[in-house]
Design a protein around this motif. Sequence first.
Motif, PDB file in Angstrom:
ATOM      1  N   LEU A 114      -4.751  -9.261  -6.720  1.00  0.00           N
ATOM      2  CA  LEU A 114      -3.034  -9.358  -5.928  1.00  0.00           C
ATOM      3  C   LEU A 114      -2.384  -9.229  -5.642  1.00  0.00           C
ATOM      4  CD1 LEU A 114      -3.322  -7.553  -3.445  1.00  0.00           C
ATOM      5  CD2 LEU A 114      -3.261  -9.022  -2.221  1.00  0.00           C
ATOM      6  N   TYR A 115      -1.690 -10.675  -5.759  1.00  0.00           N
ATOM      7  CA  TYR A 115      -0.320 -11.319  -6.317  1.00  0.00           C
ATOM      8  C   TYR A 115       0.347 -10.926  -7.791  1.00  0.00           C
ATOM      9  CZ  TYR A 115       3.282 -14.572  -8.300  1.00  0.00           C
ATOM     10  OH  TYR A 115       4.201 -15.203  -8.677  1.00  0.00           O
ATOM     11  N   ILE A 118       0.707  -6.651  -7.882  1.00  0.00           N
ATOM     12  CA  ILE A 118       2.136  -6.480  -6.803  1.00  0.00           C
ATOM     13  C   ILE A 118       3.510  -6.685  -7.188  1.00  0.00           C
ATOM     14  CG2 ILE A 118       2.957  -6.763  -4.572  1.00  0.00           C
ATOM     15  CD1 ILE A 118       0.162  -7.245  -2.833  1.00  0.00           C
ATOM     16  N   ALA A 128       4.772  -9.662  -3.105  1.00  0.00           N
ATOM     17  CA  ALA A 128       3.367  -9.940  -3.204  1.00  0.00           C
ATOM     18  C   ALA A 128       3.029 -10.952  -2.906  1.00  0.00           C
ATOM     19  CB  ALA A 128       3.417 -10.356  -5.384  1.00  0.00           C
ATOM     20  N   SER A 131       2.419  -9.934   0.738  1.00  0.00           N
ATOM     21  CA  SER A 131       0.502  -9.875   1.027  1.00  0.00           C
ATOM     22  C   SER A 131      -0.439 -10.260   1.009  1.00  0.00           C
ATOM     23  CB  SER A 131       0.802  -8.235   0.277  1.00  0.00           C
ATOM     24  OG  SER A 131       1.624  -7.681  -0.225  1.00  0.00           O
ATOM     25  N   SER A 132       0.068 -11.645  -0.749  1.00  0.00           N
ATOM     26  CA  SER A 132      -1.338 -12.396  -0.796  1.00  0.00           C
ATOM     27  C   SER A 132      -1.724 -13.709   0.196  1.00  0.00           C
ATOM     28  CB  SER A 132      -1.207 -13.737  -1.597  1.00  0.00           C
ATOM     29  OG  SER A 132      -1.084 -12.243  -2.851  1.00  0.00           O
ATOM     30  N   THR A 135      -3.217 -11.649   3.290  1.00  0.00           N
ATOM     31  CA  THR A 135      -4.342 -11.641   2.779  1.00  0.00           C
ATOM     32  C   THR A 135      -5.983 -12.411   3.575  1.00  0.00           C
ATOM     33  OG1 THR A 135      -4.613  -9.773   1.515  1.00  0.00           O
ATOM     34  CG2 THR A 135      -6.861 -10.841   1.099  1.00  0.00           C
ATOM     35  N   ASN A 333      -0.846   2.340  -2.419  1.00  0.00           N
ATOM     36  CA  ASN A 333      -1.552   1.677  -1.439  1.00  0.00           C
ATOM     37  C   ASN A 333      -2.172   2.374  -0.347  1.00  0.00           C
ATOM     38  OD1 ASN A 333      -1.126  -1.566  -2.061  1.00  0.00           O
ATOM     39  ND2 ASN A 333       0.286  -0.486  -2.532  1.00  0.00           N
ATOM     40  N   THR A 367      -0.921  -5.659   2.097  1.00  0.00           N
ATOM     41  CA  THR A 367       0.091  -4.791   1.359  1.00  0.00           C
ATOM     42  C   THR A 367       1.445  -3.944   2.283  1.00  0.00           C
ATOM     43  OG1 THR A 367      -0.721  -5.556  -0.600  1.00  0.00           O
ATOM     44  CG2 THR A 367       0.699  -3.824  -0.988  1.00  0.00           C
TER      45      THR A 367
END
Length: 534
Positions: A114-115, A118, A128, A131-132, A135, A333, A367
Amino acid sequence: MNINFQNKLIILLKIIITILIFFGLWNSLVIGGSWDEPFHAANGIRRLRYLISFGEYQNYQYANNQFYPGLYDTLSSSISYLLYKIYPNFFQNFFFSIKHFINFIFSALSVYGLYSFIKLFSKNELLALFSSLLTVLNPFFFGHMGINPKDTIIFFSLIWFLYFFYKYISKEKDLKNLILFSFFVGFGCGIRISFLAIIFPIVLFGIFYYVKVFKYSSGDFFKKKIPDIAISLIIILSLTLLTWPHLHQGNFIILFETLKNSIFWEAGPRLVLINGIFHETSNTPKNYFLSFLLFKMPIYQSLLFFISIILIFLKKDFFKNYVNEFYKFTFLNLFIILFIVFLTIVMNVKIYDGIRLFLFLIPFFCTICAFSIIYFFLNFKKSFINLISSGLFIFLLAISLSRFINLSPYQYTYLNYNFINLDKATNKFENDYWNTSWKELINNLPKEINGKKLNKFNISICGGDIDIARYYLSKKYKRFNITHPSEADFIIMTNRASFNKNDKRTCFDIYKGQDLFFVKRANLILSKFTKINK
């Protein structure tokens, strides 16, 4: 925000995420086995034996495993088998911890994916990282990182497909990334064939993106991409079918039945309990996702999501300066989230176990949430309103983190602060729907009750996997008797809803008696050992 502060913030975020990852690993190692794990372990062993015998082993049918391609089950069992050959006693004593460690590695790699995605797409490392972080802080994603042998692995496949697919469509020709994204599509389909539906909005986005960037007509695009499509299909089909022996025998009807069961699955739970109200899973309420946001999702994350939606539309000029291809990134997204939710509602897909079947949506949700935080950090100005807003956010974050920690290692049972006192929520939801607390419950049972050894009594099970109970009982007692509830003296149970759609009760409602031992977190009862009233 000056560069020096931003660099320090990036380092701090990486440290926090790393700490949370190790905390998640610890949780994964101490928590008990989950409901579906014995099935997937047995499925993996049978598929592995089939493969290493080059098809001679024919006893691969187990329960309803014909509907499971079994790729990850086979991979996990292969790793476990190697460990068993080297350290057999260790493997037997820590079977579920080993399985959880394998699952957790894939989950952690999905967060890194994911990181990476992004950062690659948006060119914004802060976005990034936030968002991580969100999560990993989401209790449902975090709580499933070790115990789940399929749903978090679906996200692993999805995010790495997305990463390599984006790299592929960013170049006119790219064989390397074609092979890599096809591999992860095949890996995802090797877990669930419905993975194809999940990637559909991404593929659609990719085609439009590629056509626009390289100025192809749709006809020219498909003509030029025929060799790539052929290569991709070969890789995807090879991985999907690799560990699916039922299809090796030419029984392709199972493939269509599997696709049908992805939507109209008749097995599994018949009822779901939402805020004290029973619903049939064959007719899941259309507001299921909204109910989840209202009662389960951390309030600060729900607020961040809706604030971000507003900011994305009102402050798009601001974000365009900080997020590369801002419109495309946000559209992708939101398109993934909305497409899956819309498809689920329209197709009346059977939903149960909270948000488990849709864990792969949580990182995309987070995100979007991260946009609010990015706006705050990059555009913060001292004012009374901003100070009040930031104070409120810190308060909501603090109480959420407090509950997040207090529920350890059962974060997936999280309820938000619409329930200030969790003791009042015990019968509102199927909290420990995967019976992972049974390990702790059984470990805390005494050797004797009223002077009589526990293994002399009849014990029954409700609301969980009987094989999980057998495993932990066998580690504590040399002999034990598991019987039907009508013949039992005691019962081990969670508050799972009845599997009879006409019996709208949970195990806690059905089997009344003297509750002798509990597993509780923050006054939320997850499971209990009860002397049944005769």
